[in-house]
Design a protein around this motif. Structure first.
Motif, PDB file in Angstrom:
ATOM      1  N   LEU A   1       0.828  -1.207   0.000  1.00 19.72           N
ATOM      2  CA  LEU A   1       0.000   0.000   0.000  1.00 19.72           C
ATOM      3  C   LEU A   1       0.862   1.256   0.000  1.00 19.72           C
ATOM      4  CD1 LEU A   1      -2.857   1.177   0.099  1.00 19.72           C
ATOM      5  CD2 LEU A   1      -2.739   1.000   2.595  1.00 19.72           C
ATOM      6  N   LEU A   2       1.928   1.244   0.779  1.00 25.84           N
ATOM      7  CA  LEU A   2       2.828   2.397   0.830  1.00 25.84           C
ATOM      8  C   LEU A   2       3.512   2.627  -0.508  1.00 25.84           C
ATOM      9  CD1 LEU A   2       4.091   4.640   2.510  1.00 25.84           C
ATOM     10  CD2 LEU A   2       5.819   2.986   3.252  1.00 25.84           C
ATOM     11  N   VAL A   3       3.978   1.562  -1.138  1.00 32.26           N
ATOM     12  CA  VAL A   3       4.604   1.694  -2.464  1.00 32.26           C
ATOM     13  C   VAL A   3       3.603   2.270  -3.460  1.00 32.26           C
ATOM     14  CG1 VAL A   3       5.521   0.385  -4.424  1.00 32.26           C
ATOM     15  CG2 VAL A   3       6.350  -0.067  -2.112  1.00 32.26           C
ATOM     16  N   PHE A   4       2.378   1.778  -3.420  1.00 28.57           N
ATOM     17  CA  PHE A   4       1.341   2.290  -4.326  1.00 28.57           C
ATOM     18  C   PHE A   4       1.087   3.781  -4.092  1.00 28.57           C
ATOM     19  CE2 PHE A   4      -3.168   3.302  -4.989  1.00 28.57           C
ATOM     20  CZ  PHE A   4      -3.233   3.118  -6.360  1.00 28.57           C
ATOM     21  N   LEU A   5       0.968   4.184  -2.832  1.00 27.28           N
ATOM     22  CA  LEU A   5       0.703   5.596  -2.529  1.00 27.28           C
ATOM     23  C   LEU A   5       1.879   6.485  -2.933  1.00 27.28           C
ATOM     24  CD1 LEU A   5      -1.050   5.266   0.942  1.00 27.28           C
ATOM     25  CD2 LEU A   5      -2.098   5.966  -1.216  1.00 27.28           C
ATOM     26  N   LEU A   6       3.094   6.001  -2.735  1.00 26.65           N
ATOM     27  CA  LEU A   6       4.259   6.800  -3.113  1.00 26.65           C
ATOM     28  C   LEU A   6       4.419   6.883  -4.625  1.00 26.65           C
ATOM     29  CD1 LEU A   6       6.829   5.665  -0.422  1.00 26.65           C
ATOM     30  CD2 LEU A   6       5.603   7.833  -0.540  1.00 26.65           C
TER      31      LEU A   6
ATOM     32  N   LEU B   1       2.508   3.004  10.271  1.00 22.93           N
ATOM     33  CA  LEU B   1       2.059   1.648  10.582  1.00 22.93           C
ATOM     34  C   LEU B   1       3.012   0.610  10.004  1.00 22.93           C
ATOM     35  CD1 LEU B   1      -1.785   1.984  10.066  1.00 22.93           C
ATOM     36  CD2 LEU B   1      -0.573   1.598  12.218  1.00 22.93           C
ATOM     37  N   PHE B   2       3.475   0.834   8.780  1.00 23.20           N
ATOM     38  CA  PHE B   2       4.431  -0.075   8.155  1.00 23.20           C
ATOM     39  C   PHE B   2       5.711  -0.153   8.989  1.00 23.20           C
ATOM     40  CE2 PHE B   2       7.972  -0.710   5.117  1.00 23.20           C
ATOM     41  CZ  PHE B   2       7.674  -2.020   4.752  1.00 23.20           C
ATOM     42  N   GLY B   3       6.194   0.973   9.442  1.00 26.82           N
ATOM     43  CA  GLY B   3       7.412   1.004  10.261  1.00 26.82           C
ATOM     44  C   GLY B   3       7.245   0.272  11.581  1.00 26.82           C
ATOM     45  N   PHE B   4       6.133   0.499  12.265  1.00 30.32           N
ATOM     46  CA  PHE B   4       5.898  -0.184  13.535  1.00 30.32           C
ATOM     47  C   PHE B   4       5.766  -1.686  13.344  1.00 30.32           C
ATOM     48  CE2 PHE B   4       4.409   3.941  15.355  1.00 30.32           C
ATOM     49  CZ  PHE B   4       5.313   3.973  16.400  1.00 30.32           C
ATOM     50  N   LEU B   5       5.062  -2.096  12.311  1.00 30.79           N
ATOM     51  CA  LEU B   5       4.899  -3.528  12.063  1.00 30.79           C
ATOM     52  C   LEU B   5       6.215  -4.170  11.629  1.00 30.79           C
ATOM     53  CD1 LEU B   5       1.429  -3.540  10.310  1.00 30.79           C
ATOM     54  CD2 LEU B   5       1.976  -4.453  12.567  1.00 30.79           C
ATOM     55  N   LEU B   6       6.990  -3.466  10.831  1.00 34.61           N
ATOM     56  CA  LEU B   6       8.277  -4.001  10.398  1.00 34.61           C
ATOM     57  C   LEU B   6       9.231  -4.137  11.582  1.00 34.61           C
ATOM     58  CD1 LEU B   6       9.859  -4.902   7.897  1.00 34.61           C
ATOM     59  CD2 LEU B   6      10.689  -2.567   7.705  1.00 34.61           C
TER      60      LEU B   6
ATOM     61  N   SER C   1       8.475  -4.830  14.582  1.00 39.24           N
ATOM     62  CA  SER C   1       8.085  -5.932  15.463  1.00 39.24           C
ATOM     63  C   SER C   1       8.149  -7.287  14.765  1.00 39.24           C
ATOM     64  CB  SER C   1       6.678  -5.698  16.009  1.00 39.24           C
ATOM     65  OG  SER C   1       5.729  -5.764  14.960  1.00 39.24           O
ATOM     66  N   SER C   2       8.581  -7.310  13.516  1.00 33.35           N
ATOM     67  CA  SER C   2       8.664  -8.574  12.782  1.00 33.35           C
ATOM     68  C   SER C   2      10.054  -9.179  12.933  1.00 33.35           C
ATOM     69  CB  SER C   2       8.332  -8.359  11.303  1.00 33.35           C
ATOM     70  OG  SER C   2       9.378  -7.663  10.676  1.00 33.35           O
ATOM     71  N   GLY C   3      10.246 -10.338  12.361  1.00 34.52           N
ATOM     72  CA  GLY C   3      11.530 -11.010  12.424  1.00 34.52           C
ATOM     73  C   GLY C   3      12.592 -10.372  11.551  1.00 34.52           C
ATOM     74  N   VAL C   4      12.206  -9.454  10.700  1.00 33.65           N
ATOM     75  CA  VAL C   4      13.139  -8.786   9.788  1.00 33.65           C
ATOM     76  C   VAL C   4      13.858  -7.625  10.483  1.00 33.65           C
ATOM     77  CG1 VAL C   4      13.271  -7.610   7.546  1.00 33.65           C
ATOM     78  CG2 VAL C   4      11.629  -9.419   7.889  1.00 33.65           C
ATOM     79  N   ALA C   5      13.374  -7.227  11.638  1.00 31.63           N
ATOM     80  CA  ALA C   5      13.898  -6.047  12.327  1.00 31.63           C
ATOM     81  C   ALA C   5      15.410  -6.098  12.563  1.00 31.63           C
ATOM     82  CB  ALA C   5      13.153  -5.820  13.634  1.00 31.63           C
ATOM     83  N   PRO C   6      15.987  -7.214  13.034  1.00 32.07           N
ATOM     84  CA  PRO C   6      17.450  -7.217  13.239  1.00 32.07           C
ATOM     85  C   PRO C   6      18.239  -6.999  11.947  1.00 32.07           C
ATOM     86  CG  PRO C   6      16.443  -9.030  14.431  1.00 32.07           C
ATOM     87  CD  PRO C   6      15.380  -8.436  13.567  1.00 32.07           C
ATOM     88  N   ALA C   7      17.770  -7.551  10.850  1.00 30.55           N
ATOM     89  CA  ALA C   7      18.472  -7.363   9.574  1.00 30.55           C
ATOM     90  C   ALA C   7      18.386  -5.912   9.109  1.00 30.55           C
ATOM     91  CB  ALA C   7      17.892  -8.293   8.512  1.00 30.55           C
ATOM     92  N   VAL C   8      17.221  -5.302   9.262  1.00 32.03           N
ATOM     93  CA  VAL C   8      17.051  -3.902   8.870  1.00 32.03           C
ATOM     94  C   VAL C   8      17.918  -3.011   9.747  1.00 32.03           C
ATOM     95  CG1 VAL C   8      15.402  -2.000   8.756  1.00 32.03           C
ATOM     96  CG2 VAL C   8      14.744  -4.264   7.936  1.00 32.03           C
ATOM     97  N   ASP C   9      17.944  -3.292  11.044  1.00 29.78           N
ATOM     98  CA  ASP C   9      18.757  -2.513  11.975  1.00 29.78           C
ATOM     99  C   ASP C   9      20.235  -2.620  11.623  1.00 29.78           C
ATOM    100  OD1 ASP C   9      19.124  -0.905  14.377  1.00 29.78           O
ATOM    101  OD2 ASP C   9      20.005  -2.736  15.227  1.00 29.78           O
ATOM    102  N   SER C  10      20.683  -3.820  11.324  1.00 32.81           N
ATOM    103  CA  SER C  10      22.081  -4.029  10.955  1.00 32.81           C
ATOM    104  C   SER C  10      22.433  -3.280   9.674  1.00 32.81           C
ATOM    105  CB  SER C  10      22.339  -5.521  10.792  1.00 32.81           C
ATOM    106  OG  SER C  10      23.638  -5.753  10.338  1.00 32.81           O
ATOM    107  N   MET C  11      21.544  -3.337   8.690  1.00 32.19           N
ATOM    108  CA  MET C  11      21.788  -2.650   7.428  1.00 32.19           C
ATOM    109  C   MET C  11      21.869  -1.133   7.637  1.00 32.19           C
ATOM    110  SD  MET C  11      19.469  -2.344   4.003  1.00 32.19           S
ATOM    111  CE  MET C  11      18.268  -1.386   4.902  1.00 32.19           C
ATOM    112  N   LEU C  12      20.947  -0.581   8.424  1.00 33.60           N
ATOM    113  CA  LEU C  12      20.950   0.864   8.667  1.00 33.60           C
ATOM    114  C   LEU C  12      22.186   1.298   9.438  1.00 33.60           C
ATOM    115  CD1 LEU C  12      17.191   1.521   9.456  1.00 33.60           C
ATOM    116  CD2 LEU C  12      18.455   2.120   7.395  1.00 33.60           C
ATOM    117  N   ARG C  13      22.623   0.471  10.383  1.00 33.57           N
ATOM    118  CA  ARG C  13      23.854   0.797  11.118  1.00 33.57           C
ATOM    119  C   ARG C  13      25.071   0.787  10.185  1.00 33.57           C
ATOM    120  NH1 ARG C  13      23.426   0.752  16.764  1.00 33.57           N
ATOM    121  NH2 ARG C  13      21.402  -0.038  17.471  1.00 33.57           N
TER     122      ARG C  13
END
Length: 63
Positions: A14-19, A34-39, A41-53
């Motif tokens: 939905l976010l990609v469509f709106l953007l 909402l996408f950020g909060f859900l992401l 709390s998901s299992g992908v969070a450590p990978a995203v955190d590592s990538m951003l760091r």
């Protein structure tokens, strides 16, 4: 967990469509939040955190 991942996928699409439609409204900001909060709390969070760091560290070394 399945519901959380389904919600992440739904709000991500939905976010990609709106953007892509170049709609920057309050509803787009709400979907992004909402996408950020859900992401987060998901299992992908450590990978995203590592990538951003890693990106932040690389940007810091470029200065």
């Amino acid at each position: 967990m399945i519901v959380s991942i389904s919600a992440v996928v739904f709000f991500g699409v939905l976010l990609v469509f709106l953007l892509r439609a170049r709609r920057s409204t309050v509803s787009t900001a709400l979907v992004a939040t909402l996408f950020g909060f859900l992401l987060a709390s998901s299992g992908v969070a450590p990978a995203v955190d590592s990538m951003l760091r890693s990106v932040a560290q690389a940007a810091h070394t470029l200065k």
